[in-house]
Design a protein around this motif. Structure first.
Motif, short mmCIF file in Angstrom:
data_model
loop_
_atom_site.label_atom_id
_atom_site.label_comp_id
_atom_site.label_asym_id
_atom_site.label_seq_id
_atom_site.Cartn_x
_atom_site.Cartn_y
_atom_site.Cartn_z
N ASP A 84 0.84 -1.20 0.00
CA ASP A 84 0.00 0.00 0.00
C ASP A 84 0.87 1.24 0.00
N GLY A 85 0.55 2.17 -0.88
CA GLY A 85 1.27 3.43 -0.92
C GLY A 85 2.44 3.46 -1.88
N VAL A 86 2.81 2.33 -2.45
CA VAL A 86 3.92 2.31 -3.40
C VAL A 86 3.38 2.61 -4.79
N GLU A 87 3.96 3.61 -5.43
CA GLU A 87 3.48 4.06 -6.73
C GLU A 87 4.27 3.45 -7.88
N ARG A 88 5.57 3.32 -7.71
CA ARG A 88 6.42 2.80 -8.79
C ARG A 88 7.57 2.01 -8.19
N VAL A 89 7.91 0.89 -8.83
CA VAL A 89 8.99 0.03 -8.36
C VAL A 89 9.98 -0.22 -9.49
N VAL A 90 11.23 -0.01 -9.20
CA VAL A 90 12.31 -0.30 -10.15
C VAL A 90 13.19 -1.38 -9.53
N VAL A 91 13.30 -2.51 -10.19
CA VAL A 91 14.18 -3.59 -9.73
C VAL A 91 15.27 -3.78 -10.78
N GLU A 92 16.51 -3.74 -10.35
CA GLU A 92 17.62 -3.93 -11.27
C GLU A 92 18.55 -5.01 -10.75
N LEU A 93 18.94 -5.90 -11.65
CA LEU A 93 19.89 -6.96 -11.34
C LEU A 93 21.28 -6.50 -11.75
N ASP A 94 22.21 -6.51 -10.81
CA ASP A 94 23.56 -6.00 -11.07
C ASP A 94 24.52 -7.14 -11.45
N ASP A 95 25.48 -6.80 -12.30
CA ASP A 95 26.66 -7.65 -12.53
C ASP A 95 26.34 -9.05 -13.05
N HIS A 96 25.27 -9.19 -13.81
CA HIS A 96 24.92 -10.48 -14.41
C HIS A 96 25.11 -10.36 -15.92
N HIS A 97 25.44 -11.48 -16.59
CA HIS A 97 25.70 -11.39 -18.02
C HIS A 97 24.45 -11.01 -18.82
N ASP A 98 23.26 -11.19 -18.21
CA ASP A 98 22.02 -10.79 -18.86
C ASP A 98 21.34 -9.62 -18.14
N SER A 99 22.11 -8.85 -17.39
CA SER A 99 21.52 -7.75 -16.62
C SER A 99 20.75 -6.77 -17.50
N ASP A 100 21.34 -6.35 -18.61
CA ASP A 100 20.68 -5.36 -19.46
C ASP A 100 19.36 -5.89 -20.00
N LEU A 101 19.36 -7.13 -20.43
CA LEU A 101 18.15 -7.73 -20.99
C LEU A 101 17.07 -7.89 -19.91
N ILE A 102 17.46 -8.42 -18.77
CA ILE A 102 16.51 -8.64 -17.68
C ILE A 102 15.96 -7.32 -17.15
N ASN A 103 16.82 -6.34 -16.96
CA ASN A 103 16.38 -5.05 -16.43
C ASN A 103 15.43 -4.35 -17.40
N ALA A 104 15.71 -4.47 -18.69
CA ALA A 104 14.82 -3.86 -19.68
C ALA A 104 13.46 -4.55 -19.69
N GLY A 105 13.47 -5.87 -19.57
CA GLY A 105 12.22 -6.62 -19.54
C GLY A 105 11.39 -6.29 -18.32
N LEU A 106 12.05 -6.15 -17.16
CA LEU A 106 11.34 -5.79 -15.94
C LEU A 106 10.75 -4.39 -16.04
N ALA A 107 11.51 -3.46 -16.59
CA ALA A 107 11.04 -2.08 -16.72
C ALA A 107 9.82 -1.98 -17.62
N ALA A 108 9.78 -2.85 -18.64
CA ALA A 108 8.67 -2.83 -19.60
C ALA A 108 7.53 -3.77 -19.20
N ASP A 109 7.70 -4.47 -18.08
CA ASP A 109 6.72 -5.49 -17.66
C ASP A 109 6.43 -6.46 -18.81
N ALA A 110 7.52 -6.89 -19.46
CA ALA A 110 7.38 -7.72 -20.67
C ALA A 110 7.14 -9.18 -20.35
N GLY A 111 7.37 -9.60 -19.09
CA GLY A 111 7.23 -11.01 -18.76
C GLY A 111 8.45 -11.79 -19.21
N TYR A 112 8.54 -13.04 -18.76
CA TYR A 112 9.71 -13.86 -19.07
C TYR A 112 9.82 -14.13 -20.57
N LYS A 113 8.76 -14.57 -21.18
CA LYS A 113 8.81 -14.88 -22.61
C LYS A 113 8.99 -13.61 -23.45
#
Length: 266
Positions: A84-113
């Motif tokens: 309750d009360g949270v408006e926006r959430v940003v989750v970022e995975l650091d130092d992983h070989h797929d960090s850029d891909l995973i972080n972009a997918g999370l930001a876009a709410d693209a789902g795993y597939k």
């Protein structure tokens, strides 16, 4: 938006602090290790402002399985977004070989597939259920082994008669009840303890082999968890302070010294 609504929203957001976020993250499990990401030390930082929550996650190696990494990061975003009360959430995975891909997918709410596209052969729910079954098997074995050690007169072949009410109170039993509930198995005090993930019991003749298989699953989970905790402490100096005491009582410690290695020239 009226001034009253704006003030109410601001007060609601202000009521959410870092401790609230970390408590919410405590229900997010590493699917393979069956431990909360907060206990494992995978939560690198939490930052809360008036408008959003930013979470950085870290893993023991840069090549940890991308599907496991995405599952934990996605679950982390979901549980914090639900506060309750949270408006926006940003989750970022650091130092992983797929960090850029995973972080972009999370930001876009693209789902795993949507994030991994053709590389995502299966839905994550299938993976989630596989590890829920393993977690139940390991939790069941811990409880039954504890019972055998506490009662020398209890024969292994009689474990099929043990009910949930026969287990001692404590964190092992609590963990088993949670694992059973996650699979939709009965948590009634009269329910049989030694069952498979579909609730089927075992005959006295089947019990010894079933127990050995369950023990193998539990040892594998515990061994992987111990290994990953050590890798994280090696990779990130001071991260041991963020690791909680495990269910089996093993305490993380950054002061563990490694044996010196000498590389010999061939």
């Amino acid at each position: 938006m009226t001034a009253l609504a704006t003030r109410q929203q601001s007060e609601s957001l202000a009521a959410v602090g870092e401790d609230d976020v970390r408590r919410a993250l405590g229900v997010v499990l590493d699917p393979e290790l069956d431990e909360p990401i907060t206990d494992l030390g995978f939560v690198r930082s939490v930052h809360v402002t008036d408008a959003e929550v930013t979470i950085h996650l870290r893993l023991p190696t840069s090549f940890c399985s991308p599907n496991f990494a995405y599952l934990m990061a996605s679950d982390a975003k979901d549980v914090v977004t639900a506060l309750d009360g949270v408006e926006r959430v940003v989750v970022e995975l650091d130092d992983h070989h797929d960090s850029d891909l995973i972080n972009a997918g999370l930001a876009a709410d693209a789902g795993y597939k949507g994030t991994f596209k053709h590389e995502a052969e299966h839905d994550l729910e299938e993976l989630r259920w596989t590890f829920r079954r393993k977690a139940h098997t390991a939790a069941m074995e811990r409880c039954l082994t504890e019972l055998l050690r506490a009662d020398a007169s209890l024969e292994e072949a009689r474990l099929g008669d043990v009910r949930l009410r026969d287990l001692p109170t404590g964190r092992h039993t609590d963990a088993l009840l949670r694992r059973r509930a996650a699979l939709g198995l009965s948590t009634s005090p009269t329910a049989v303890v030694m069952v498979d993930h579909e609730g089927n019991g075992y005959t006295p003749e089947q019990i010894p082999l079933a127990l050995r298989r369950a023990r193998s699953t539990r040892i594998s989970i515990d061994g992987n968890a111990h290994f990953c905790r050590g890798l994280l402490r090696t990779r990130y100096d001071g991260s041991g302070a963020d690791q909680a005491v495990r269910l089996d009582g093993i305490e993380p410690a950054d002061q563990h010294t490694l044996l010196p290695l000498t590389v010999k020239e061939s």
